[in-house]
Design a protein around this motif. Structure first.
Motif, PDB file in Angstrom:
ATOM      1  N   UNK A   1      -7.118   4.534  -0.439  1.00  0.00           N
ATOM      2  CA  UNK A   1      -7.524   3.163  -0.131  1.00  0.00           C
ATOM      3  C   UNK A   1      -8.664   2.725  -1.049  1.00  0.00           C
ATOM      4  N   UNK A   2      -9.640   3.624  -1.252  1.00  0.00           N
ATOM      5  CA  UNK A   2     -10.788   3.288  -2.094  1.00  0.00           C
ATOM      6  C   UNK A   2     -10.354   3.066  -3.531  1.00  0.00           C
ATOM      7  N   UNK A   3      -9.433   3.914  -4.004  1.00  0.00           N
ATOM      8  CA  UNK A   3      -8.980   3.800  -5.394  1.00  0.00           C
ATOM      9  C   UNK A   3      -8.201   2.505  -5.599  1.00  0.00           C
ATOM     10  N   UNK A   4      -7.325   2.194  -4.641  1.00  0.00           N
ATOM     11  CA  UNK A   4      -6.527   0.967  -4.737  1.00  0.00           C
ATOM     12  C   UNK A   4      -7.409  -0.265  -4.741  1.00  0.00           C
ATOM     13  N   UNK A   5      -8.346  -0.262  -3.814  1.00  0.00           N
ATOM     14  CA  UNK A   5      -9.189  -1.441  -3.651  1.00  0.00           C
ATOM     15  C   UNK A   5      -9.986  -1.701  -4.922  1.00  0.00           C
ATOM     16  N   UNK A   6     -10.414  -0.621  -5.565  1.00  0.00           N
ATOM     17  CA  UNK A   6     -11.216  -0.787  -6.771  1.00  0.00           C
ATOM     18  C   UNK A   6     -10.362  -0.798  -8.029  1.00  0.00           C
ATOM     19  N   UNK A   7      -9.065  -0.593  -7.869  1.00  0.00           N
ATOM     20  CA  UNK A   7      -8.175  -0.623  -9.016  1.00  0.00           C
ATOM     21  C   UNK A   7      -8.416   0.488 -10.005  1.00  0.00           C
ATOM     22  N   UNK A   8      -8.838   1.640  -9.519  1.00  0.00           N
ATOM     23  CA  UNK A   8      -9.051   2.775 -10.409  1.00  0.00           C
ATOM     24  C   UNK A   8      -8.142   3.921  -9.979  1.00  0.00           C
ATOM     25  N   UNK A   9      -7.912   4.805 -10.903  1.00  0.00           N
ATOM     26  CA  UNK A   9      -7.033   5.935 -10.612  1.00  0.00           C
ATOM     27  C   UNK A   9      -7.864   7.129 -10.184  1.00  0.00           C
ATOM     28  N   UNK A  10      -7.326   7.900  -9.260  1.00  0.00           N
ATOM     29  CA  UNK A  10      -8.007   9.148  -8.904  1.00  0.00           C
ATOM     30  C   UNK A  10      -7.693  10.170  -9.989  1.00  0.00           C
ATOM     31  N   UNK A  11      -8.549  11.164 -10.099  1.00  0.00           N
ATOM     32  CA  UNK A  11      -8.364  12.106 -11.195  1.00  0.00           C
ATOM     33  C   UNK A  11      -7.061  12.875 -11.011  1.00  0.00           C
ATOM     34  N   UNK A  12      -6.546  13.309 -12.122  1.00  0.00           N
ATOM     35  CA  UNK A  12      -5.217  13.927 -12.194  1.00  0.00           C
ATOM     36  C   UNK A  12      -5.045  15.033 -11.169  1.00  0.00           C
ATOM     37  N   UNK A  13      -6.088  15.851 -11.009  1.00  0.00           N
ATOM     38  CA  UNK A  13      -5.936  17.042 -10.169  1.00  0.00           C
ATOM     39  C   UNK A  13      -5.740  16.699  -8.699  1.00  0.00           C
ATOM     40  N   UNK A  14      -6.076  15.483  -8.303  1.00  0.00           N
ATOM     41  CA  UNK A  14      -5.909  15.110  -6.896  1.00  0.00           C
ATOM     42  C   UNK A  14      -4.703  14.190  -6.703  1.00  0.00           C
ATOM     43  N   UNK A  15      -3.992  13.927  -7.792  1.00  0.00           N
ATOM     44  CA  UNK A  15      -2.917  12.940  -7.714  1.00  0.00           C
ATOM     45  C   UNK A  15      -1.886  13.298  -6.644  1.00  0.00           C
ATOM     46  N   UNK A  16      -1.496  14.568  -6.596  1.00  0.00           N
ATOM     47  CA  UNK A  16      -0.482  14.975  -5.624  1.00  0.00           C
ATOM     48  C   UNK A  16      -0.939  14.750  -4.193  1.00  0.00           C
ATOM     49  N   UNK A  17      -2.199  15.081  -3.962  1.00  0.00           N
ATOM     50  CA  UNK A  17      -2.720  14.975  -2.600  1.00  0.00           C
ATOM     51  C   UNK A  17      -2.723  13.528  -2.146  1.00  0.00           C
ATOM     52  N   UNK A  18      -3.095  12.653  -3.073  1.00  0.00           N
ATOM     53  CA  UNK A  18      -3.288  11.265  -2.692  1.00  0.00           C
ATOM     54  C   UNK A  18      -1.960  10.512  -2.613  1.00  0.00           C
ATOM     55  N   UNK A  19      -0.993  10.913  -3.412  1.00  0.00           N
ATOM     56  CA  UNK A  19       0.215  10.100  -3.524  1.00  0.00           C
ATOM     57  C   UNK A  19       0.956   9.993  -2.191  1.00  0.00           C
ATOM     58  N   UNK A  20       0.891  11.034  -1.383  1.00  0.00           N
ATOM     59  CA  UNK A  20       1.622  10.970  -0.121  1.00  0.00           C
ATOM     60  C   UNK A  20       0.851  10.309   1.014  1.00  0.00           C
ATOM     61  N   UNK A  21      -0.328   9.790   0.743  1.00  0.00           N
ATOM     62  CA  UNK A  21      -1.181   9.287   1.825  1.00  0.00           C
ATOM     63  C   UNK A  21      -0.805   7.859   2.205  1.00  0.00           C
ATOM     64  N   UNK A  22      -0.988   7.546   3.475  1.00  0.00           N
ATOM     65  CA  UNK A  22      -0.691   6.205   3.956  1.00  0.00           C
ATOM     66  C   UNK A  22      -1.914   5.637   4.666  1.00  0.00           C
ATOM     67  N   UNK A  23      -2.750   4.935   3.955  1.00  0.00           N
ATOM     68  CA  UNK A  23      -3.969   4.440   4.588  1.00  0.00           C
ATOM     69  C   UNK A  23      -3.674   3.420   5.685  1.00  0.00           C
ATOM     70  N   UNK A  24      -4.353   3.545   6.803  1.00  0.00           N
ATOM     71  CA  UNK A  24      -4.264   2.555   7.872  1.00  0.00           C
ATOM     72  C   UNK A  24      -5.546   1.741   7.884  1.00  0.00           C
ATOM     73  N   UNK A  25      -5.687   0.891   8.897  1.00  0.00           N
ATOM     74  CA  UNK A  25      -6.889   0.038   8.954  1.00  0.00           C
ATOM     75  C   UNK A  25      -8.184   0.847   9.004  1.00  0.00           C
ATOM     76  N   UNK A  26      -8.146   1.990   9.718  1.00  0.00           N
ATOM     77  CA  UNK A  26      -9.354   2.821   9.808  1.00  0.00           C
ATOM     78  C   UNK A  26      -9.758   3.357   8.451  1.00  0.00           C
ATOM     79  N   UNK A  27      -8.777   3.834   7.703  1.00  0.00           N
ATOM     80  CA  UNK A  27      -9.074   4.360   6.367  1.00  0.00           C
ATOM     81  C   UNK A  27      -9.613   3.262   5.467  1.00  0.00           C
ATOM     82  N   UNK A  28      -8.984   2.079   5.560  1.00  0.00           N
ATOM     83  CA  UNK A  28      -9.442   0.967   4.730  1.00  0.00           C
ATOM     84  C   UNK A  28     -10.880   0.589   5.062  1.00  0.00           C
TER      85      UNK A  28
END
Lengths: 718, 182
Positions: free
Chosen positions: A440-467
């Protein structure tokens, strides 16, 4: 003159004050003491004791200094005839029902009422009426009550409401029938509840385990630092002839203000239990024998040397409790190095040791403790902060009440007693939930998370709490990993994601560290991959987890008991051929796995240094004498070094040991980090082991009042 | 408090009730009344509604409060329990122990005293066999307190029964008033 200030006179002396200040703040600053009971700088103003009446020119009646704001041109008299008459009259009024049982009252000699009665009371009471008697309350195992002595200042009531966040005490009844109590009998269960003892200006609320054990004037006061959590609360230990009787807070605005957590206050009542080790002991042919120091040290040295002889230095391990002193850490590291082993660790509570180089050289919360109350947002990941670091939880609470957005990602829902922006509990597990916040933080700021965490983040589904959490983080905010995360099987993943989240959002990153001195352990080199000064070791040794999985021939334990180990690594203790334990206590579990027991002092019985979670070095001296033959651990380690014929153990005191380390710190690297390309998310297979508020170390586990309090708080309301 | 009058349905001061304390203990009507009062105070000022809430709850519980009922009020208003206890024990119109269903209080302040208020009280105590502060064993009459002037001096001696004033009392009128209570 700026608009914010007013000019007034206190006892004829002109002073400048801020607008809105109360007279008592100004008179205190001007060194004109005004007697008071209900006023306390950390609590709201009640103005119900009427002891602080002062005379103000052109005002027909005396005014309470604690509740009267200053005004320009005000002329305050604190010692005029009218002021003194008013104060004397109040004192007489307060003493109408006070029992004056000072000779059998623990508060005697350190009592605000006694002191002020000396200064403002009459010699003889004019009252012949019967005094009222108030039935005692049972507030649990920590605080004793003698409610007949209460003068209804309501400091304890306000403490619950304003500081603890849970009002347990109230003013019941009215008029002459007013009593302070809980109405329905119950224990006070908050982790800071012992502070009502210090707040109570009379002997109504007192330290229950300390009751009738000493008088204040026969004790010596020793300034020291608490050894149970990473805040490093300042305290005074009070001792009689070398025995510690009680602990009270030592005011330190930067850390614990005027408070002290119950754990720090009552742990000293576990010092002199039955399983306190008072003589060196040696196991011969399966039987334990009490021996003299020389025999024990020779046996310890021989045991370690034999282990090296059998398995080489790699067969030797050194484990220390994270609440050991900096000097103890340093000497253990010295000992390990001298014997050629890098198998040294303080992280015995941990089960996930992946990615060790990613960690900061000195673990900590990343901001000064005092600055926490000014933060805009705090995200706590895997933390039961109220039991992990109660004093820090109080700062977080102050921040939250001032508008800071506090959020949690935890395995279970907690009871925080302050407003929480978002609490994500359970759900998809901490790793997935934290990854959703990162996404959610990366999307909102329009930046990419570092390569090594890409797999972890790609499957995530942010909800209102995360946002909401992601949106709250920014400058003036922190992301903290707690001790639940620290003990989690997916610790490294949580660490990597949390750190990345902090990096993306501009928040600072930190950890609540385990024990009192994780930072000191890192500085002293009690880690397999980093040596003294946290400089990477050329040839890393085994961490605590690897020691357990690979097994060791010889093992030296410092301040550790089997109970400090997670069940996964406990077999290490049974399997090692020679276990030398430097320990204040020896229970059956330790007796069953150790071979040599060297009795040492707790943090209350040794000089030393703790480095707290904000990086503050605090040196202290011992308050009590270690009982029997026990000696401070740094001395034992020094002599053990001599018995092993090693150089570099000739220290005369802990200051010398500490200074030996300081010379190493110039080259302190701040994490030149080689990171693995990819981190594979590991979900928590089993929930982290809960150590609990009163299970953090041997001393706390032996404090009967604390254990009784823990049992009492099984009550879901506490 | 009365030793003779025991109410087994509510063991006051016996500790917290074993059941979870929920606002469900409050009747729909009580909740409606409390909600009405809550609208009169700013948000987050539920503490201001304690008196009104306790009044309706006490009225529905034969004129006295129990710890579980007070806890229910605290839960409904989202307040610490002890803040409700504070109010309940402070005000004389709240009873925190089981009492008889008719509350009788006799004034013995100056005007009533001069006109025989104390004799009226003594007559009541003798007739009912209880002292001030006690209830009759059958749970009918609660001799609440000696009132300190209820502003009816022109009709002294007087007493108040269930919020109703009775003035110009004589032992005979007192007997009749008491006998007419159910």
């Amino acid at each position: 003159m700026s608009d914010d200030t007013v000019q007034l006179e206190v006892n004829g002396v002109p002073v400048t004050a801020r607008k809105g200040q109360m007279i008592i703040e100004v008179t205190d600053a001007a060194d004109a003491y005004v007697p008071r009971f209900c006023y306390h700088p950390k609590l709201s103003i009640a103005a119900n004791c009427r002891m602080c009446l002062v005379e103000v020119e052109n005002v027909p009646k005396p005014l309470p200094a604690c509740a009267t704001p200053v005004a320009d041109g005000m002329k305050v008299q604190t010692r005029s005839g009218r002021a003194l008459a008013a104060q004397r009259a109040t004192m007489e009024f307060l003493l109408i029902n006070h029992p004056l049982d000072c000779p059998i009252c623990d508060q005697g000699g350190e009592c605000e009422l006694q002191d002020l009665a000396m200064g403002f009371g009459r010699d003889v009471s004019r009252y012949t009426e019967r005094k009222r008697v108030v039935k005692d309350k049972d507030l649990g195992p920590l605080v004793s009550t003698d409610m007949t002595r209460c003068i209804h200042c309501t400091r304890c009531v306000r403490f619950g409401q304003e500081i603890a966040g849970i009002q347990e005490l109230g003013t019941i009844g009215r008029g002459e029938s007013t009593e302070i109590g809980t109405f329905v009998e119950r224990s006070v269960g908050h982790e800071l509840s012992g502070n009502i003892i210090d707040l109570c200006p009379v002997g109504a609320l007192n330290n229950k385990p300390y009751r009738y054990r000493a008088r204040s004037w026969e004790m010596t006061q020793h300034a020291t630092v608490s050894g149970h959590d990473c805040a490093g609360s300042n305290l005074y230990a009070h001792a009689v002839r070398g025995r510690v009787m009680r602990a009270v807070p030592r005011p330190e605005e930067r850390i614990n203000e005027t408070w002290l957590a119950d754990r720090d206050r009552y742990s000293c009542h576990g010092l002199y239990g039955e399983d306190r080790l008072q003589e060196p002991m040696l196991r011969r042919d399966g039987e334990w024998h009490k021996v003299d120091w020389e025999t024990a040290l020779k046996a310890a040295a021989a045991g370690l040397k034999d282990a090296v002889g059998r398995s080489g230095p790699e067969g030797l391990g050194f484990l220390a409790h994270p609440s050991s002193t900096l000097e103890e850490f340093l000497l253990v590291e010295e000992l390990a190095s001298a014997l050629g082993s890098a198998n040294i660790d303080y992280r015995v509570h941990r089960v996930d040791f992946r990615d060790p180089d990613a960690e900061p050289t000195v673990p900590g919360i990343g901001v000064p403790i005092a600055d926490v109350e000014g933060l805009d947002a705090i995200l706590l990941v895997g933390s039961l902060i109220r039991e992990e670091v109660p004093i820090l939880a109080h700062r977080v609470r102050k921040a939250a009440l001032a508008g800071c957005r506090v959020s949690f990602i935890n395995p279970t829902v907690g009871e925080w007693l302050f407003p929480v922006q978002a609490e994500i509990a359970g759900g998809a597990g901490m790793v997935a939930e934290l990854a959703a916040v990162l996404q959610s933080a990366a999307r909102k700021r329009g930046v990419a998370v570092s390569e090594r965490l890409a797999d972890v983040v790609s499957g995530a589904h942010p909800g209102p709490g995360h946002d909401a959490i992601a949106a709250s983080l920014g400058q003036e905010s922190v992301v903290w990993l707690g001790l639940v995360a620290e003990a989690d099987p997916a610790r490294a993943d949580l660490f990597a994601i949390a750190e990345e989240l902090a990096r993306l959002t501009g928040a600072r990153f930190g950890q609540l560290t385990v024990g009192a001195n994780s930072a000191g352990a890192a500085l002293a080199g009690v880690q397999p991959h980093r040596g003294r000064g946290a400089v990477p070791r050329p040839r890393p040794g085994l961490d605590a987890g690897a020691m357990a999985s690979e097994g060791l021939d010889g093992l030296l334990l410092l301040n550790l008991e089997p109970e400090d180990f997670p069940p996964e690594t406990r077999p290490l203790l049974d399997d090692a051929r020679c276990v030398v334990a430097l320990t204040p206590f020896a229970d059956d579990a330790l007796l069953s796995c150790a071979d040599v027991l060297l009795p040492t002092g707790t943090f209350l019985e040794t000089s030393g240094t703790f480095v707290n979670c904000e990086g503050r070095w605090q040196s202290f001296s011992g308050a009590g004498r270690p009982p029997g033959e026990a000696r401070p651990a740094w001395k034992v380690l020094r002599v053990l070094g001599n018995f092993l014929d090693q150089e570099g153990f000739d220290f005369d005191d802990t200051d010398e040991v500490r200074d030996a380390l300081v010379s190493h710190l110039d080259g302190l690297s701040h994490g030149a980090q080689d990171r693995p390309d990819r981190i594979l998310a590991r979900e928590s297979a089993s929930p982290a082991r809960a150590v609990g508020l009163y299970g953090v170390d041997g001393l706390v586990r032996r404090s009967e009042p604390l254990q009784a309090a823990a049992a009492a708080s099984g009550d879901p309301e506490a | 408090m009365s030793d003779s009058f025991k109410d087994t349905t509510a063991q006051a001061a016996a500790g917290e009730s074993p059941e979870p304390l929920t606002e469900a203990m409050l009747s729909a009507h009580a909740r409606e009344v409390i909600d009405g009062w809550l609208t009169r105070f700013p948000d987050g000022q539920g503490r201001s509604a304690i008196i009104a809430a306790l009044r309706v709850v006490q009225h529905e519980n034969n004129g006295y409060l129990t710890p579980p009922l007070m806890d229910a009020v605290a839960a409904y208003l989202d307040l610490p329990k002890v803040q409700v206890y504070e109010v309940a024990t402070f005000y004389s119109m709240f009873e925190t122990h089981p009492v008889g269903r008719h509350h009788v209080s006799v004034c013995t302040n100056v005007s009533c005293m001069l006109r025989g208020g104390e004799a009226i009280l003594a007559h009541l105590e003798n007739k009912l066999g209880i002292e001030v502060g006690e209830s009759t064993p059958d749970g009918r009459i609660f001799l609440k307190r000696e009132e300190e002037c209820l502003a009816a001096c022109c009709g002294a001696p007087m007493m108040m029964v269930d919020h109703v004033y009775y003035e110009h009392l004589t032992p005979e009128t007192v007997d009749r008033i008491i006998e007419e209570l159910d």
